[in-house]
Design a protein around this motif. Structure first.
Motif, mmCIF file in Angstrom:
data_model
loop_
_atom_site.group_PDB
_atom_site.id
_atom_site.type_symbol
_atom_site.label_atom_id
_atom_site.label_comp_id
_atom_site.label_asym_id
_atom_site.label_seq_id
_atom_site.Cartn_x
_atom_site.Cartn_y
_atom_site.Cartn_z
ATOM 1 N N ALA A 131 2.434 8.799 7.080
ATOM 2 C CA ALA A 131 2.486 8.641 8.183
ATOM 3 C C ALA A 131 0.572 8.677 9.413
ATOM 4 O O ALA A 131 1.342 7.811 10.269
ATOM 5 N N ASP A 132 -0.085 9.852 9.139
ATOM 6 C CA ASP A 132 -0.693 9.584 9.687
ATOM 7 C C ASP A 132 -1.924 8.788 9.729
ATOM 8 O O ASP A 132 -2.746 8.366 10.527
ATOM 9 N N ARG A 133 -2.195 8.063 8.035
ATOM 10 C CA ARG A 133 -2.905 7.219 7.516
ATOM 11 C C ARG A 133 -2.242 5.660 8.307
ATOM 12 O O ARG A 133 -3.442 4.932 9.338
ATOM 13 N N PHE A 134 -0.944 5.140 9.230
ATOM 14 C CA PHE A 134 -1.330 3.512 8.915
ATOM 15 C C PHE A 134 -0.278 4.116 10.839
ATOM 16 O O PHE A 134 0.354 3.335 11.314
ATOM 17 N N GLY A 135 -0.134 5.165 11.412
ATOM 18 C CA GLY A 135 0.045 5.987 13.228
ATOM 19 C C GLY A 135 1.606 5.137 13.084
ATOM 20 O O GLY A 135 1.325 5.194 14.234
ATOM 21 N N VAL A 136 2.032 5.833 12.532
ATOM 22 C CA VAL A 136 3.568 5.483 12.695
ATOM 23 C C VAL A 136 4.403 7.224 11.840
ATOM 24 O O VAL A 136 3.763 8.214 11.517
ATOM 25 N N SER A 137 5.364 7.312 12.963
ATOM 26 C CA SER A 137 6.468 8.429 12.360
ATOM 27 C C SER A 137 6.610 7.659 10.324
ATOM 28 O O SER A 137 6.588 6.789 10.407
ATOM 29 N N ALA A 138 6.958 9.368 10.073
ATOM 30 C CA ALA A 138 6.953 9.600 8.742
ATOM 31 C C ALA A 138 8.855 9.119 8.190
ATOM 32 O O ALA A 138 9.258 8.017 7.138
ATOM 33 N N GLU A 139 9.509 9.001 9.329
ATOM 34 C CA GLU A 139 10.608 7.850 8.798
ATOM 35 C C GLU A 139 10.802 6.825 9.168
ATOM 36 O O GLU A 139 10.981 5.671 8.778
ATOM 37 N N GLU A 195 1.084 -1.549 0.627
ATOM 38 C CA GLU A 195 0.164 -0.130 0.337
ATOM 39 C C GLU A 195 0.947 1.044 0.117
ATOM 40 O O GLU A 195 0.580 2.361 -0.415
ATOM 41 N N ILE A 196 1.990 0.865 0.700
ATOM 42 C CA ILE A 196 2.802 2.352 1.146
ATOM 43 C C ILE A 196 3.409 3.109 -0.651
ATOM 44 O O ILE A 196 3.118 3.816 -1.278
ATOM 45 N N GLN A 216 11.612 3.569 6.115
ATOM 46 C CA GLN A 216 12.511 2.670 6.047
ATOM 47 C C GLN A 216 11.377 1.630 5.359
ATOM 48 O O GLN A 216 12.238 0.464 5.302
ATOM 49 N N ILE A 217 10.293 1.237 5.698
ATOM 50 C CA ILE A 217 9.519 0.786 5.308
ATOM 51 C C ILE A 217 9.285 0.558 3.626
ATOM 52 O O ILE A 217 9.585 -0.195 2.542
ATOM 53 N N GLU A 218 9.311 1.989 2.627
ATOM 54 C CA GLU A 218 9.550 2.331 1.405
ATOM 55 C C GLU A 218 11.199 1.735 1.088
ATOM 56 O O GLU A 218 10.632 0.902 -0.409
#
Length: 283
Positions: free
Chosen positions: A255-263, A237-238, A267-269
């Motif tokens: 980050a807002d959508r998945f509830g995690v930080s932008a960093e 999805e990312i 990293q996932i990307e």
């Protein structure tokens, strides 16, 4: 004859010989006059002072431009480009450095002429790097003395200019190969046409080329979908939101959508892209 009277005789258009004759009739400046005019230009932005400095030094532009007549380019154009360099030099000239304007301006005049020669001597630019540009002008003058280079002469030029012998040979080859028209004349009836248009076909619209291109696209899409299917849902999805959608999402939006930080999204990307690169292989 006063400066103003002589300046009025310099034609803006017409015969180049008349222009050169008028240029040489402009009196040269004394050191004191030069300092006074340069000071007025720096202090008051006095364009009339700049004009007098330029016109008094056009004779040097003509002299330098004539030294580049061997390149087969029009002398008026060489003079025009050199005059541009002279005007740049006048604008940057500082009388407090203790040198005359002519000594300072030579670099700027030659630099503009060099740019013009390199742009117009051939359709394909023969010199792009600093070393190649240096070789271009030095080899042209060396050729007049040496003719065809022997290996010893190549090594001597390379040593003098601080470049590799291979670079000298490459530039010599570029200088000896002229431009060829793509669509040249066909020649006599009993001669075979040698222009590239006669033997270089355009295969972009050939059926097999179109089929091959479409097959490659189909293979690439199949590989991409297969590689995306191997990712976990969040990574997929990312990547789709970041790279495959019509409107690309930012790291902060995801980050807002998945509830995690932008960093964390970054990293996932990054890991997902690395996995895709390892999966996708050329057809």
């Amino acid at each position: 004859m006063s400066n103003d009277m002589v300046l009025a005789t310099i034609p803006s258009t017409g015969n180049i010989d008349a222009y050169i004759n008028s240029v040489y009739r402009v009196p040269m400046l004394t050191a004191e006059e030069e300092i006074e005019l340069a000071t007025r230009l720096q202090r008051d932005n006095d364009l009339e002072a700049a004009k007098r400095m330029v016109l008094a030094h056009l004779r040097f532009v003509v002299r330098i431009a004539r030294g580049y007549s061997g390149y087969g380019l029009p002398l008026p154009d060489l003079i025009q480009e050199g005059s541009v360099g002279l005007m740049k030099a006048v604008r940057r000239f500082d009388p407090e450095h203790g040198v005359r304007l002519v000594s300072f301006a030579v670099h700027w005049i030659k630099a503009e002429i060099h740019e013009y020669v390199l742009r117009n001597w051939r359709i394909v630019k023969v010199a792009t790097t600093k070393a190649q540009r240096k070789l271009f002008f030095n080899l042209r003058s060396s050729k007049k003395r040496l003719g065809w280079f022997s290996q010893a002469e190549v090594e001597g030029v390379a040593k003098d200019l601080g470049v590799k012998p291979e670079t000298v040979l490459e530039m010599e080859s570029r200088l000896n190969n002229g431009d060829m028209a793509f669509d040249g004349g066909m020649g006599d009836d009993d001669q075979i046409a040698t222009s590239p248009a006669a033997y270089l076909p355009d295969l972009r619209s050939e059926p097999y080329s179109l089929l091959e291109a479409e097959d490659n696209k189909r293979h690439e899409r199949k590989q991409l979908y297969s590689a995306l299917g191997d990712l976990d849902d969040r990574s997929r999805e990312i990547l789709q939101a970041r790279w495959l959608g019509e409107t690309k999402s930012t790291l902060h939006e995801l980050a807002d959508r998945f509830g995690v930080s932008a960093e964390r999204i970054r990293q996932i990307e990054k890991r997902a892209l690395e996995k895709l690169r390892g999966t996708l292989v050329p057809a």
